[in-house]
Design a protein around this motif. Structure first.
Motif, mmCIF file in Angstrom:
data_model
loop_
_atom_site.group_PDB
_atom_site.id
_atom_site.type_symbol
_atom_site.label_atom_id
_atom_site.label_comp_id
_atom_site.label_asym_id
_atom_site.label_seq_id
_atom_site.Cartn_x
_atom_site.Cartn_y
_atom_site.Cartn_z
ATOM 1 N N ILE A 100 105.057 48.397 3.769
ATOM 2 C CA ILE A 100 104.095 47.689 2.922
ATOM 3 C C ILE A 100 102.893 48.575 2.631
ATOM 4 N N ALA A 101 102.442 49.319 3.633
ATOM 5 C CA ALA A 101 101.298 50.221 3.427
ATOM 6 C C ALA A 101 101.641 51.293 2.404
ATOM 7 N N LEU A 144 95.512 42.485 -3.104
ATOM 8 C CA LEU A 144 96.223 42.675 -4.371
ATOM 9 C C LEU A 144 96.569 41.335 -5.015
ATOM 10 N N ARG A 145 97.004 40.364 -4.189
ATOM 11 C CA ARG A 145 97.298 39.031 -4.732
ATOM 12 C C ARG A 145 96.037 38.384 -5.295
ATOM 13 N N ALA A 146 94.921 38.546 -4.603
ATOM 14 C CA ALA A 146 93.663 37.961 -5.076
ATOM 15 C C ALA A 146 93.237 38.601 -6.396
ATOM 16 N N ALA A 147 93.398 39.909 -6.517
ATOM 17 C CA ALA A 147 93.036 40.593 -7.764
ATOM 18 C C ALA A 147 93.941 40.139 -8.912
ATOM 19 N N LEU A 148 95.238 39.996 -8.639
ATOM 20 C CA LEU A 148 96.165 39.523 -9.671
ATOM 21 C C LEU A 148 95.830 38.097 -10.084
ATOM 22 N N ALA A 149 95.546 37.246 -9.115
ATOM 23 C CA ALA A 149 95.186 35.860 -9.433
ATOM 24 C C ALA A 149 93.910 35.815 -10.266
ATOM 25 N N ASP A 150 92.936 36.646 -9.922
ATOM 26 C CA ASP A 150 91.691 36.702 -10.684
ATOM 27 C C ASP A 150 91.965 37.131 -12.121
ATOM 28 N N TRP A 151 92.803 38.160 -12.292
ATOM 29 C CA TRP A 151 93.135 38.643 -13.630
ATOM 30 C C TRP A 151 93.850 37.557 -14.428
ATOM 31 N N LEU A 152 94.806 36.856 -13.794
ATOM 32 C CA LEU A 152 95.545 35.803 -14.492
ATOM 33 C C LEU A 152 94.644 34.635 -14.883
ATOM 34 N N ILE A 153 93.693 34.296 -14.022
ATOM 35 C CA ILE A 153 92.750 33.210 -14.348
ATOM 36 C C ILE A 153 91.909 33.587 -15.551
ATOM 37 N N HIS A 154 91.421 34.833 -15.579
ATOM 38 C CA HIS A 154 90.619 35.282 -16.724
ATOM 39 C C HIS A 154 91.463 35.332 -17.992
ATOM 40 N N LEU A 155 92.719 35.770 -17.870
ATOM 41 C CA LEU A 155 93.601 35.810 -19.038
ATOM 42 C C LEU A 155 93.895 34.401 -19.546
ATOM 43 N N ALA A 156 94.094 33.460 -18.635
ATOM 44 C CA ALA A 156 94.374 32.076 -19.031
ATOM 45 C C ALA A 156 93.197 31.459 -19.776
ATOM 46 N N ALA A 157 91.992 31.933 -19.500
ATOM 47 C CA ALA A 157 90.797 31.383 -20.143
ATOM 48 C C ALA A 157 90.423 32.126 -21.420
ATOM 49 N N LEU A 200 96.441 49.428 0.453
ATOM 50 C CA LEU A 200 95.631 48.253 0.138
ATOM 51 C C LEU A 200 96.261 47.005 0.745
ATOM 52 N N SER A 201 95.445 46.061 1.050
ATOM 53 C CA SER A 201 95.924 44.811 1.633
ATOM 54 C C SER A 201 96.721 44.024 0.593
ATOM 55 N N PRO A 202 97.923 43.550 0.936
ATOM 56 C CA PRO A 202 98.668 42.716 -0.002
ATOM 57 C C PRO A 202 97.890 41.461 -0.397
ATOM 58 N N ALA A 203 97.104 40.922 0.518
ATOM 59 C CA ALA A 203 96.287 39.747 0.189
ATOM 60 C C ALA A 203 95.236 40.106 -0.854
#
Length: 118
Positions: free
Chosen positions: A47-48, A59-72, A54-57
């Motif tokens: 995983i490393a 990376l997931r948080a960054a992806l979720a943030d990007w998707l939320i901004h894209l959805a808006a 980078l922490s997988p958590a």
């Protein structure tokens, strides 16, 4: 006084932890050497490598943030859909040329993406 109590309680916890680690040191060493721990270590190393450390958590948080901004942002969604359609057309045209034996680079793939103003 509260900080002193916290310090004292942390000291006691540390002392108890060290004592517990010392008493069961042999058991801890044995548990660390099992093949099951080796499997966990290999998974963590993989995983490393895959996440460049980078922490997988994170990376997931960054992806979720990007998707939320894209959805808006419906304008950005339309822009990306239009860009996808243009690239899909270019890819189909390129594959058609390969099928006919003509190898030409489509226009859309030869042009760099426009710079994003920040």
């Amino acid at each position: 006084m509260t900080e002193l109590c916290h310090e004292q309680s942390r000291g006691l916890v540390r002392q108890q932890t060290l004592t517990a680690g010392t008493v069961s040191g042999d058991a801890t060493t044995r548990a660390r050497d099992t093949p099951f721990r080796d499997l966990d270590h290999a998974r963590e190393a993989l995983i490393a490598r895959l996440t460049a450390g980078l922490s997988p958590a994170a990376l997931r948080a960054a992806l979720a943030d990007w998707l939320i901004h894209l959805a808006a942002a419906p304008g950005k969604q339309l822009e990306l859909a239009s860009l996808w359609a243009a690239h899909a057309r270019s890819l189909c045209a390129y594959l058609g040329q390969i099928g006919l034996g003509q190898h030409a680079l489509p226009d859309a793939l030869g042009v760099p993406a426009p710079a994003v103003p920040r």
